[in-house]
Design an enzyme around this catalytic site. Structure first.
Site, PDB file in Angstrom:
ATOM      1  N   HIS A  72       0.857  -1.195   0.000  1.00 40.79           N
ATOM      2  CA  HIS A  72       0.000   0.000   0.000  1.00 40.79           C
ATOM      3  C   HIS A  72       0.889   1.240   0.000  1.00 40.79           C
ATOM      4  O   HIS A  72       1.840   1.311   0.772  1.00 40.79           O
ATOM      5  CB  HIS A  72      -0.874   0.049   1.261  1.00 40.79           C
ATOM      6  CG  HIS A  72      -2.035  -0.890   1.209  1.00 40.79           C
ATOM      7  ND1 HIS A  72      -3.138  -0.733   2.009  1.00 40.79           N
ATOM      8  CD2 HIS A  72      -2.282  -1.976   0.444  1.00 40.79           C
ATOM      9  CE1 HIS A  72      -4.010  -1.705   1.750  1.00 40.79           C
ATOM     10  NE2 HIS A  72      -3.504  -2.474   0.816  1.00 40.79           N
ATOM     11  N   TYR A 200      -8.780   5.217   8.617  1.00 38.61           N
ATOM     12  CA  TYR A 200      -8.823   5.508  10.050  1.00 38.61           C
ATOM     13  C   TYR A 200      -9.826   6.643  10.251  1.00 38.61           C
ATOM     14  O   TYR A 200      -9.647   7.724   9.679  1.00 38.61           O
ATOM     15  CB  TYR A 200      -7.470   5.986  10.554  1.00 38.61           C
ATOM     16  CG  TYR A 200      -6.433   4.899  10.715  1.00 38.61           C
ATOM     17  CD1 TYR A 200      -6.267   4.247  11.930  1.00 38.61           C
ATOM     18  CD2 TYR A 200      -5.591   4.534   9.666  1.00 38.61           C
ATOM     19  CE1 TYR A 200      -5.305   3.260  12.098  1.00 38.61           C
ATOM     20  CE2 TYR A 200      -4.627   3.545   9.820  1.00 38.61           C
ATOM     21  CZ  TYR A 200      -4.493   2.917  11.045  1.00 38.61           C
ATOM     22  OH  TYR A 200      -3.543   1.936  11.207  1.00 38.61           O
ATOM     23  N   PRO A 292      -3.166  -0.962  19.135  1.00 38.70           N
ATOM     24  CA  PRO A 292      -2.988  -1.327  17.721  1.00 38.70           C
ATOM     25  C   PRO A 292      -3.178  -0.173  16.748  1.00 38.70           C
ATOM     26  O   PRO A 292      -2.974  -0.339  15.550  1.00 38.70           O
ATOM     27  CB  PRO A 292      -4.046  -2.417  17.508  1.00 38.70           C
ATOM     28  CG  PRO A 292      -5.014  -2.283  18.621  1.00 38.70           C
ATOM     29  CD  PRO A 292      -4.306  -1.661  19.763  1.00 38.70           C
ATOM     30  N   LYS A 296       1.854  -1.069  15.183  1.00 41.10           N
ATOM     31  CA  LYS A 296       3.284  -1.154  15.498  1.00 41.10           C
ATOM     32  C   LYS A 296       3.712  -2.415  16.243  1.00 41.10           C
ATOM     33  O   LYS A 296       4.912  -2.704  16.325  1.00 41.10           O
ATOM     34  CB  LYS A 296       3.702   0.068  16.357  1.00 41.10           C
ATOM     35  CG  LYS A 296       3.663   1.370  15.609  1.00 41.10           C
ATOM     36  CD  LYS A 296       4.798   1.465  14.600  1.00 41.10           C
ATOM     37  CE  LYS A 296       4.666   2.625  13.660  1.00 41.10           C
ATOM     38  NZ  LYS A 296       4.739   2.293  12.258  1.00 41.10           N
ATOM     39  N   TYR A 383       4.471   6.127  10.333  1.00 38.81           N
ATOM     40  CA  TYR A 383       3.578   5.009  10.016  1.00 38.81           C
ATOM     41  C   TYR A 383       4.313   3.933   9.219  1.00 38.81           C
ATOM     42  O   TYR A 383       4.148   2.739   9.471  1.00 38.81           O
ATOM     43  CB  TYR A 383       2.345   5.508   9.236  1.00 38.81           C
ATOM     44  CG  TYR A 383       1.241   4.482   9.221  1.00 38.81           C
ATOM     45  CD1 TYR A 383       0.278   4.454  10.228  1.00 38.81           C
ATOM     46  CD2 TYR A 383       1.179   3.506   8.232  1.00 38.81           C
ATOM     47  CE1 TYR A 383      -0.720   3.485  10.243  1.00 38.81           C
ATOM     48  CE2 TYR A 383       0.188   2.538   8.235  1.00 38.81           C
ATOM     49  CZ  TYR A 383      -0.758   2.537   9.238  1.00 38.81           C
ATOM     50  OH  TYR A 383      -1.734   1.574   9.257  1.00 38.81           O
TER      51      TYR A 383
HETATM   52  C1  LIG Z   1      -5.843  -9.500  19.818  1.00 38.06           C
HETATM   53  C2  LIG Z   1      -4.604  -8.822  19.307  1.00 38.06           C
HETATM   54  C3  LIG Z   1      -4.672  -8.034  18.145  1.00 38.06           C
HETATM   55  C4  LIG Z   1      -3.526  -7.413  17.665  1.00 38.06           C
HETATM   56  N1  LIG Z   1      -3.600  -6.629  16.545  1.00 38.06           N
HETATM   57  C5  LIG Z   1      -2.489  -6.030  16.087  1.00 38.06           C
HETATM   58  C6  LIG Z   1      -2.529  -5.201  14.943  1.00 38.06           C
HETATM   59  O1  LIG Z   1      -3.568  -5.024  14.328  1.00 38.06           O
HETATM   60  N2  LIG Z   1      -1.362  -4.621  14.524  1.00 38.06           N
HETATM   61  C7  LIG Z   1      -0.170  -4.829  15.189  1.00 38.06           C
HETATM   62  O2  LIG Z   1       0.878  -4.335  14.765  1.00 38.06           O
HETATM   63  N3  LIG Z   1      -0.115  -5.582  16.274  1.00 38.06           N
HETATM   64  C8  LIG Z   1      -1.237  -6.186  16.741  1.00 38.06           C
HETATM   65  N4  LIG Z   1      -1.169  -6.955  17.835  1.00 38.06           N
HETATM   66  C9  LIG Z   1       0.126  -7.099  18.458  1.00 38.06           C
HETATM   67  C10 LIG Z   1       0.955  -8.173  17.767  1.00 38.06           C
HETATM   68  O3  LIG Z   1       0.142  -9.270  17.478  1.00 38.06           O
HETATM   69  C11 LIG Z   1       2.092  -8.536  18.713  1.00 38.06           C
HETATM   70  O4  LIG Z   1       2.875  -7.372  18.894  1.00 38.06           O
HETATM   71  C12 LIG Z   1       2.956  -9.680  18.218  1.00 38.06           C
HETATM   72  O5  LIG Z   1       2.253 -10.884  18.257  1.00 38.06           O
HETATM   73  C13 LIG Z   1       4.219  -9.791  19.070  1.00 38.06           C
HETATM   74  O6  LIG Z   1       4.902 -10.971  18.761  1.00 38.06           O
HETATM   75  P1  LIG Z   1       5.698 -11.746  19.889  1.00 38.06           P
HETATM   76  O7  LIG Z   1       6.284 -12.924  19.194  1.00 38.06           O
HETATM   77  O8  LIG Z   1       6.599 -10.800  20.603  1.00 38.06           O
HETATM   78  O9  LIG Z   1       4.602 -12.196  20.966  1.00 38.06           O
HETATM   79  P2  LIG Z   1       3.402 -13.237  20.806  1.00 38.06           P
HETATM   80  O10 LIG Z   1       2.842 -13.208  19.438  1.00 38.06           O
HETATM   81  O11 LIG Z   1       2.495 -12.984  21.965  1.00 38.06           O
HETATM   82  O12 LIG Z   1       4.095 -14.652  20.980  1.00 38.06           O
HETATM   83  C14 LIG Z   1       4.536 -15.105  22.229  1.00 38.06           C
HETATM   84  C15 LIG Z   1       4.540 -16.618  22.219  1.00 38.06           C
HETATM   85  O13 LIG Z   1       5.047 -17.088  23.474  1.00 38.06           O
HETATM   86  C16 LIG Z   1       4.254 -18.152  23.934  1.00 38.06           C
HETATM   87  N5  LIG Z   1       4.365 -18.215  25.397  1.00 38.06           N
HETATM   88  C17 LIG Z   1       3.803 -17.386  26.298  1.00 38.06           C
HETATM   89  N6  LIG Z   1       4.142 -17.752  27.545  1.00 38.06           N
HETATM   90  C18 LIG Z   1       4.946 -18.825  27.420  1.00 38.06           C
HETATM   91  C19 LIG Z   1       5.611 -19.662  28.359  1.00 38.06           C
HETATM   92  N7  LIG Z   1       5.508 -19.436  29.677  1.00 38.06           N
HETATM   93  N8  LIG Z   1       6.355 -20.678  27.903  1.00 38.06           N
HETATM   94  C20 LIG Z   1       6.476 -20.917  26.560  1.00 38.06           C
HETATM   95  N9  LIG Z   1       5.859 -20.156  25.620  1.00 38.06           N
HETATM   96  C21 LIG Z   1       5.107 -19.122  26.049  1.00 38.06           C
HETATM   97  C22 LIG Z   1       2.845 -17.831  23.448  1.00 38.06           C
HETATM   98  O14 LIG Z   1       2.029 -18.979  23.355  1.00 38.06           O
HETATM   99  C23 LIG Z   1       3.147 -17.201  22.089  1.00 38.06           C
HETATM  100  O15 LIG Z   1       3.118 -18.158  21.048  1.00 38.06           O
HETATM  101  C24 LIG Z   1      -2.292  -7.568  18.340  1.00 38.06           C
HETATM  102  C25 LIG Z   1      -2.233  -8.352  19.497  1.00 38.06           C
HETATM  103  C26 LIG Z   1      -3.375  -8.978  19.994  1.00 38.06           C
HETATM  104  C27 LIG Z   1      -3.283  -9.790  21.246  1.00 38.06           C
END
Ligand SMILES: Cc1cc2nc3c(=O)[nH]c(=O)nc-3n(C[C@H](O)[C@H](O)[C@H](O)COP(=O)(O)OP(=O)(O)OC[C@H]3O[C@@H](n4cnc5c(N)ncnc54)[C@H](O)[C@@H]3O)c2cc1C
Length: 388
Positions: A72, A200, A292, A296, A383
């Site tokens: 985009h 938005y 969200p 980011k 952005y």
């Molecule tokens: C509902 C929702 C909607 C979102 N929408 C957006 C959006 O539109 N745009 C955007 O940019 N961001 C969005 N986000 C944020 C984005 O999804 C996260 O920033 C991203 O997933 C971060 O990745 P991560 O790997 O750091 O964490 P996560 O994706 O949370 O991954 C962490 C992993 O660790 C595992 N875990 C947790 N505890 C333990 C443990 N004790 N032992 C072993 N494994 C464990 C979990 O099962 C998970 O698989 C959203 C988040 C949520 C919750």
């Protein structure tokens, strides 16, 4: 088991880190609490900064992204039911990519599988030991048996509710938090997106966002009270409310249909610092959360991985100070994204105590953005993603 880096969490940050370390000749093991199907069923982010796209290219996990993702060049903002466009490409030369987090995660799993990476799913009771010394280790239970992983370093990629940040002693970490007094009701529907680009919308009834995953999969959000019972929001009630908050011509042409996913999520800004304690490094949502609004969250996870992966490669290459720079470098960029997400949230949402004065201030802020190339460039830079 013995490995160089034990990664807690098999979400996007853990998988990306593991894959980049592998390509640099550094061994890692991922411990994930859930099944792979569970991780892949979580509908989350959908907008990638170009820096994230480049990280996935570097990880050799971007083939499908380039085939199926949607670049985009701009975004639409609206106030008082009128929209204006910010042209990222013209203002900054950069674009964004619409490609779902679920797909990113799938591609990273495929890349780790192809390289023979070790990912332990359903690792229960993960516990971190010896963070202050030279020989940390991690224990977990799988199928009723306790296992131990000895390692040089631990990467806490286990999200906001994970065990890694909770393993840092009180007093060794500072936490900064803002909870916003509303939530987002998100709906996924098998309908063509109302617009080629994201919309938005600021509206006196509350914020709305039109996003998408592909030509026939739309992602829409409206601001709602965070404690609203989800049952109150029938599909009809959702579409009616969304239409009210959008520019008229978008509302008129919007295709509606049955929701295939519907949930209310809270909005918060959160940062824990430093992102290091001894041999433990926090990455992604384990260290920070953004509302969200600025898209980011996933992108910050990718930039943290960039800094940590670079520091680990330099460390194993003989630079003993490289890891000291991880937390300050990552945090400098994180706070910029925290500020931008906070600003977007504050400017676009209706706050419970917001009177007409504050509504007019928001509208004049958006009018300035509509008319000032300088303001638009600043918006576009943030952005599409600040440089690493
Ligand atoms: C509902 C929702 C909607 C979102 N929408 C957006 C959006 O539109 N745009 C955007 O940019 N961001 C969005 N986000 C944020 C984005 O999804 C996260 O920033 C991203 O997933 C971060 O990745 P991560 O790997 O750091 O964490 P996560 O994706 O949370 O991954 C962490 C992993 O660790 C595992 N875990 C947790 N505890 C333990 C443990 N004790 N032992 C072993 N494994 C464990 C979990 O099962 C998970 O698989 C959203 C988040 C949520 C919750």
């Amino acid at each position: 088991m013995r490995t160089q880096v034990c990664i807690i969490g098999g979400g996007p940050s853990g998988l990306l880190l593991s894959q980049l370390l592998h390509l640099a000749g550094i061994d890692s093991v991922i411990l994930e609490r859930h099944t792979r199907d569970h991780v892949l069923s979580r509908i989350r982010a959908g907008v990638l900064e170009w820096g994230t796209v480049e990280m996935l290219e570097k990880a050799q996990a971007a083939r499908r992204l380039h085939e199926e993702g949607f670049p985009h060049d701009g975004v639409l903002l609206s106030a008082q039911n009128r929209a204006f466009r910010i042209d990222f490409k013209a203002l900054t030369g950069k674009r964004i990519m619409v490609y779902g987090q679920t797909e990113v995660t799938q591609d990273l799993y495929d890349a780790r599988d192809a390289a023979g990476g070790t990912i332990v799913h359903e690792a229960q009771g993960v516990a971190l030991h010896g963070l202050d010394g030279d020989a940390p280790h991690v224990t977990y239970v799988k199928d009723g048996t306790e296992h131990r992983v000895d390692c040089d370093f631990i990467a806490g990629c286990d999200g906001y509710h994970g065990v890694s940040r909770a393993s840092i002693p009180e007093g060794k970490i500072r936490q900064f938090e803002r909870i916003y007094p509303f939530g987002w009701l998100g709906v996924l529907s098998r309908t063509p997106p109302v617009s080629d680009e994201l919309i938005y919308a600021n509206h006196p009834r509350g914020f709305a966002l039109c996003s998408m995953r592909n030509e026939n999969l739309s992602r829409y959000y409206i601001q709602v009270p965070v404690d609203d019972p989800i049952g109150k929001w029938t599909d009809t009630a959702f579409w009616d409310e969304l239409r009210r908050r959008l520019p008229n011509e978008a509302a008129e042409r919007m295709a509606t249909g049955a929701s295939i996913e519907k949930a209310i999520v809270p909005l918060r800004s959160f940062v824990a610092e430093p992102m290091r304690h001894g041999r433990l490094f926090l990455v992604g949502d384990a260290a920070h959360i953004v509302p969200p609004t600025g898209a980011k969250g996933l992108n910050l996870a990718a930039s943290d991985v960039h800094y940590l992966h670079e520091a680990l490669v330099a460390h194993y290459g003989g630079d003993r100070l490289a890891l000291d720079h991880y937390s300050p470098r990552a945090l400098a960029r994180i706070w910029q994204a925290i500020r931008f997400s906070w600003w977007m949230t504050t400017t676009l949402h209706r706050f419970p105590d917001q009177g007409e004065f504050a509504q007019r201030i928001q509208e004049s802020e958006l009018a300035h953005l509509a008319n000032s190339a300088t303001a638009q460039t600043e918006f576009a830079e943030n952005y599409t993603g600040l440089p690493y």
